[in-house]
Write an enzyme that holds these catalytic residues in place. Sequence first.
Site, short mmCIF file in Angstrom:
data_model
loop_
_atom_site.label_atom_id
_atom_site.label_comp_id
_atom_site.label_asym_id
_atom_site.label_seq_id
_atom_site.Cartn_x
_atom_site.Cartn_y
_atom_site.Cartn_z
N LYS A 151 0.87 -1.18 0.00
CA LYS A 151 0.00 0.00 0.00
C LYS A 151 0.90 1.22 0.00
O LYS A 151 1.67 1.43 0.94
CB LYS A 151 -0.90 0.00 1.24
CG LYS A 151 -1.65 1.31 1.44
CD LYS A 151 -2.51 1.29 2.69
CE LYS A 151 -2.88 2.72 3.10
NZ LYS A 151 -3.69 2.78 4.32
N GLY A 186 -7.52 8.54 10.43
CA GLY A 186 -7.75 8.49 11.87
C GLY A 186 -8.76 9.47 12.42
O GLY A 186 -8.91 9.60 13.62
N ALA A 216 -9.38 5.17 4.86
CA ALA A 216 -9.16 6.30 5.76
C ALA A 216 -10.42 7.13 6.02
O ALA A 216 -11.16 7.47 5.10
CB ALA A 216 -8.06 7.24 5.26
N GLY A 217 -10.60 7.45 7.27
CA GLY A 217 -11.65 8.38 7.67
C GLY A 217 -13.00 7.75 7.99
O GLY A 217 -13.84 8.38 8.61
N ASN A 266 -9.35 0.85 9.80
CA ASN A 266 -8.45 0.51 10.89
C ASN A 266 -8.87 1.21 12.17
O ASN A 266 -9.38 0.60 13.11
CB ASN A 266 -7.01 0.88 10.51
CG ASN A 266 -6.01 0.51 11.60
OD1 ASN A 266 -6.34 -0.14 12.58
ND2 ASN A 266 -4.77 0.91 11.45
N THR A 267 -8.72 2.53 12.22
CA THR A 267 -8.96 3.28 13.46
C THR A 267 -10.33 3.00 14.07
O THR A 267 -10.45 2.77 15.28
CB THR A 267 -8.82 4.79 13.18
OG1 THR A 267 -7.51 5.04 12.70
CG2 THR A 267 -9.06 5.60 14.45
#
Lengths: 66, 258
Positions: free
Chosen positions: B98, B159, B185-186, B207-208
């Site tokens: 990535k 994040g 993301a986000g 992820n986050t």
Amino acid sequence: MIVKLNGKDAELSGKTTVLGLLESRNLPPESVVVEINMEIIPAENYGSTEINDGDHLEILRFVGGG
Amino acid sequence: MSNDIFKLGGLEFESRLLTGTGKYADDSVIPDVCKASGSQIITVALRRVDLESETGNVMDFIPKHMQLLPNTSGARTAEEAVRIARLAKAMGCGNWIKIEVISDNKYLLPDGYETAKATEILTKEGFVVLPYVNADLYIARSLVDAGAAAVMPLGAPIGTNRGLKTREMVRILIDEIDLPIIVDAGIGRPSEACEAMEMGADACLVNTAIATASDPALMGKAFSRAVKAGRDAYLSGPGAKHSHAKASSPLTGFLHEG
């Protein structure tokens, strides 16, 4: 002999190989990747690759990331 | 749909939810998250070994069946991203990467130009390249030309858990780009992942939102269901929107008939 190890000066006693260094630091060879002077050392060469005075070593591994 | 296969990098996956390994309060929950989320692709980063203190190895917690997706986080230029990618490959866990090239520390926004350069170099070296980029049509097109395996537009800055802020631009990528679009993301809530999938995104990377939930495994399960629901909705072909009501039940009946 003094080498740069992960950005810091480190003193290694006598001649050693990449494998010897990893063993002395309790790092399983299969868990890391090693670069000497910006060149990746293939894992199968750890035992035969000697470390020289002034070498810049990077020992890296996978960590959590997104 | 059991025959809805997600093809990526020459492999086939059932799950369209990619997960990460960052930010867990305790990495030992990762196997439970993998199981509960059904995720088959998981990201890791590459860092210097801490020689001062012994730390756990995240690899001990990643189930062996998972496709590893190392990222190039920390890279500020294409050259650095290429270096990290080669190091990651030398770890012996495959040739997926990535690409993340970031030099803006406040918003962690990706540098599209450097990302495209790195993508071109690495695809020539045989990597399966998944670039993380802004939701921008021209960047996406340059990634297609560079041989990327997918395009991974951000929903919001890394994040932030702010959701699919780039919705209209992601919609254009879905419409125009012939590669898998993975929203990365986000994404903070399952409903947002669901919306992205409903729009026709091919997958989401989360992820986050999972790692920082009080119960990460349960959140992983929730994301899994949301991604599946959104995908099914997309495949089912949603009906048209109207500005005026259209009765679902027949309005003519017996009450007012003479």
